[in-house]
Design an enzyme around this catalytic site. Sequence first.
Site, PDB file in Angstrom:
ATOM      1  N   LYS A  99       0.850  -1.187   0.000  1.00 45.23           N
ATOM      2  CA  LYS A  99       0.000   0.000   0.000  1.00 45.23           C
ATOM      3  C   LYS A  99       0.889   1.242   0.000  1.00 45.23           C
ATOM      4  O   LYS A  99       1.821   1.354   0.787  1.00 45.23           O
ATOM      5  CB  LYS A  99      -0.894  -0.016   1.239  1.00 45.23           C
ATOM      6  CG  LYS A  99      -2.126   0.859   1.129  1.00 45.23           C
ATOM      7  CD  LYS A  99      -3.093   0.610   2.284  1.00 45.23           C
ATOM      8  CE  LYS A  99      -4.353   1.437   2.127  1.00 45.23           C
ATOM      9  NZ  LYS A  99      -5.308   1.222   3.236  1.00 45.23           N
TER      10      LYS A  99
ATOM     11  N   GLU B  39     -20.070  -3.928  10.531  1.00 43.86           N
ATOM     12  CA  GLU B  39     -20.919  -3.083  11.371  1.00 43.86           C
ATOM     13  C   GLU B  39     -22.011  -3.878  12.076  1.00 43.86           C
ATOM     14  O   GLU B  39     -22.365  -3.592  13.220  1.00 43.86           O
ATOM     15  CB  GLU B  39     -21.544  -1.982  10.517  1.00 43.86           C
ATOM     16  CG  GLU B  39     -20.554  -0.942  10.026  1.00 43.86           C
ATOM     17  CD  GLU B  39     -19.806  -1.355   8.776  1.00 43.86           C
ATOM     18  OE1 GLU B  39     -18.936  -0.578   8.325  1.00 43.86           O
ATOM     19  OE2 GLU B  39     -20.076  -2.472   8.248  1.00 43.86           O
TER      20      GLU B  39
ATOM     21  N   ARG C 291     -25.816  -0.583   7.361  1.00 43.59           N
ATOM     22  CA  ARG C 291     -25.595  -2.015   7.192  1.00 43.59           C
ATOM     23  C   ARG C 291     -25.989  -2.809   8.435  1.00 43.59           C
ATOM     24  O   ARG C 291     -26.037  -4.036   8.396  1.00 43.59           O
ATOM     25  CB  ARG C 291     -24.116  -2.250   6.868  1.00 43.59           C
ATOM     26  CG  ARG C 291     -23.700  -1.676   5.516  1.00 43.59           C
ATOM     27  CD  ARG C 291     -22.272  -1.143   5.504  1.00 43.59           C
ATOM     28  NE  ARG C 291     -21.270  -2.159   5.706  1.00 43.59           N
ATOM     29  CZ  ARG C 291     -20.544  -2.698   4.740  1.00 43.59           C
ATOM     30  NH1 ARG C 291     -20.738  -2.333   3.491  1.00 43.59           N
ATOM     31  NH2 ARG C 291     -19.639  -3.598   4.998  1.00 43.59           N
TER      32      ARG C 291
END
Length: 622
Positions: A281, A365, A393
Site C-alpha cells: 500500500k 458493522e 448495514r
Amino acid sequence: MTTSSPKKEYEPILSHLTDQEGEALCAQLRRELVEEVSQTGGHLASNLGAVELTVALHRVFDTSVDRLVFDVGHQCYTHKMLTGRREAMSTLRQYGGIAGFPKPAESVHDAFIAGHASNSVAVALGMARARAVLGEDYKVIALIGDGALTGGLAYEGLSNAGDCGRQILVILNDNGMSITPNVGGVADHLAKQRMKPQYLTFKKHYRRIMNATALGRAAYRVIHRLKQALKQSLLPCSMFEDMGFRYLGPVDGHNLPLLTKILSYARDMDEPVLLHVKTVKGKGFPPAEENPDAFHGVAPFDPITGRPKRAGGENFSAVFGRTLTRLAGQDGRVCAITAAMTGGTGLEQFAKQFPDRFFDVGIAEGCAVSMAAGMAKQGAVPVFAVYSTFLQRAYDMLLHDVAIDNLHVVLGVDRAGLVGDDGETHHGLFDVAYLDSIPNMTVLAPASFAELEVMLERALFHIDGPVVVRYPRGGEGKYIGTGGEDPSVILRWGEDITLVGYGTEINEVLLAAELLEAQGVRAEIVKLNQLTPLVPDLVELSVRKTGALLVAEEQGARGGVGQRLAACLEKAGLPARAALVNCGDGFVAHGAAGQLKQDFSLDGAGLAKKALEVLGRGKTAS
C-alpha cells in the site's frame, strides 16, 4: 424485422503493450496519481498499491465487455485513467467532475458502483449467474482487498461463488493482512513453483490431455486427490479451495509480466478461481509507504513532502474521541467499538489509553452492533462510533439485538448529513429517517463541540435504552452554544415565520434570519436538540404565533424531521404555510458541501429566499 448489432470485437485496452512498455506506463501512472491527488485529495495509498495489478488486468481483459467489480473502489483511479478519464483526473471528486469511486454512468468500463466494502464477490456472482441465464459470453472479475475480508458478506459471497461451478475470478489484493500463515520454507518454495509460467502452461496442457479419455480422467482424479492432500498440509490455500475455488498464489502484485501471465491463465479457466496478490500500500511514494493509513484518504498535500497544504482544524470526530476517553476514565464500564475506522472516528487516544476496553471488529458493522448488545446486556456501556452511511448495514441488528430488549447501547454517528467529495455512497442523508423507525431509540443532534460533550455524557449516564449522538464531518460554525439538555430551544424570537433546524445546519438558519431581518421579516428560530422521540411543543407554540414554518435539514425528504413536524402540526389542528427544505428524494452527487447546500437551498441565502416565498413576498434576500 430487426437485426442485432454486430458483436464488439474483444480487445483489452493495453493488449498491445510489451512488458517493458507496460512497466514504463506503471511508473508514469504512479507519478500522475501522486500529482493529481495532491491537488484534489482522495484515496492515495490504496491506488498506488494497485497500479501494476490494474495495468495487468487491462492487458488481459476488455472491461467494456468483461465485468470488473471493485470492492469499495478505493483502488479504481488507475482504472479510470486507463478508460478514457485520464485528462479528467484534475476534476476528481470535484463538483461536476468525475467520482472517486466506480460509477457506471461515467463509463461502460465501470461495471458497478462501489462505495461500501465486502460486497464485490456477491455482486460478481450475480453477474456470472445472469451471464449463464441469458446465454452471454464475458468474464467476471471481483477485485477485493484483504481489509474487506473482515466483513461477513465477503464470506457469504465466497461460499456461494466457489460452489457456482462457473467462471468467476476473485482477485484478493492483500496489502497487509495475513489470511493464513505459510508453513515454513517448503510451503514458500512450492507456492513460488506453482506460479511459474512454465508450470502453468504444462498444467493447462496436462489437464486437456488427461480429460481426453475415460482412463485419463480416472487417473487425473486419483492424482488430483493426492495432490490436494499434500497441498492442504503445506500451502496456505485450503480455506479458499475448501470453498470450491482454484487457488493461485500468492503472487507479487508489482511484477507486471508475471501478473499478466497469471491473469491470462486464470482467464481461460472455466471455474471459480481465487488469485492471491501481494501488494504494498502506497507503493512508489515514500510518505505513503511509510504511513499508509495516513494516506488512505487525504486532503490536498505537497506532492514532494506529503505534508498537507492546509492544517486541519478541530473537528467533531476529535472532540467525540477526546470526550469519550475522558468519560471512560470516570467509569470503567465504558467501552469503545469501531468497524475498522479508529482514526476516522477519533478513537486513537481511547485505543491507546484503554486498550482492554477498545474493540475493532473490522469492516463488520452488524457484528459491532450485535457485540455491543451483548456487552450492554451484561452491564457494560458500549459506544459504537460509526459513519452514518455505514450504520445502514446494521439496521437489522439495531432492531432485533438492541432495541427489542431496550439495551443501553450508545452510537456515535459520525459524518451525518452532507459529507462532500465522496458522494452518493457516503453522504449521511438517511439516518434521521431510519433511526426514527426503531422503537425505544433516542436521537440527539449537537450543533457545537460543547453540545457534543454534553449530549455524549447524557447518552452514557442519563438516558436509558439505545441512544444515538449524531454529528457532521468537519468543524463547528459560528454557533458555539453549550446547551443540549432540553429537547428543543428558541434561539431567536420573532413573529413572522418559524425557522427550525438542528445540528450545524443551525448556522445557516441563523444567517437566513439575519438576511430576513434586512428585508423587514422577523423570524423565530427553534433549534432541535432531540430528533427522536420528537417533542414538537416549542415548534407548535411558535407556529401558533407566526402561522408560517420552514424546516431546514441535511437529510433526505422522506421520513425527515420536516415531514414529522408537518404531521404533528396537522394533528394539533395548526395548518401552516410551510416549506420543508432538505436534500430531496434521490441520491446526492459528490462535490464540496457548501456547493451542495447551495444546490438544495440549504445555505443562508437559499433559506431566506424560501422563507420569503412561504410568506408570499417577491423580494430576494442577499
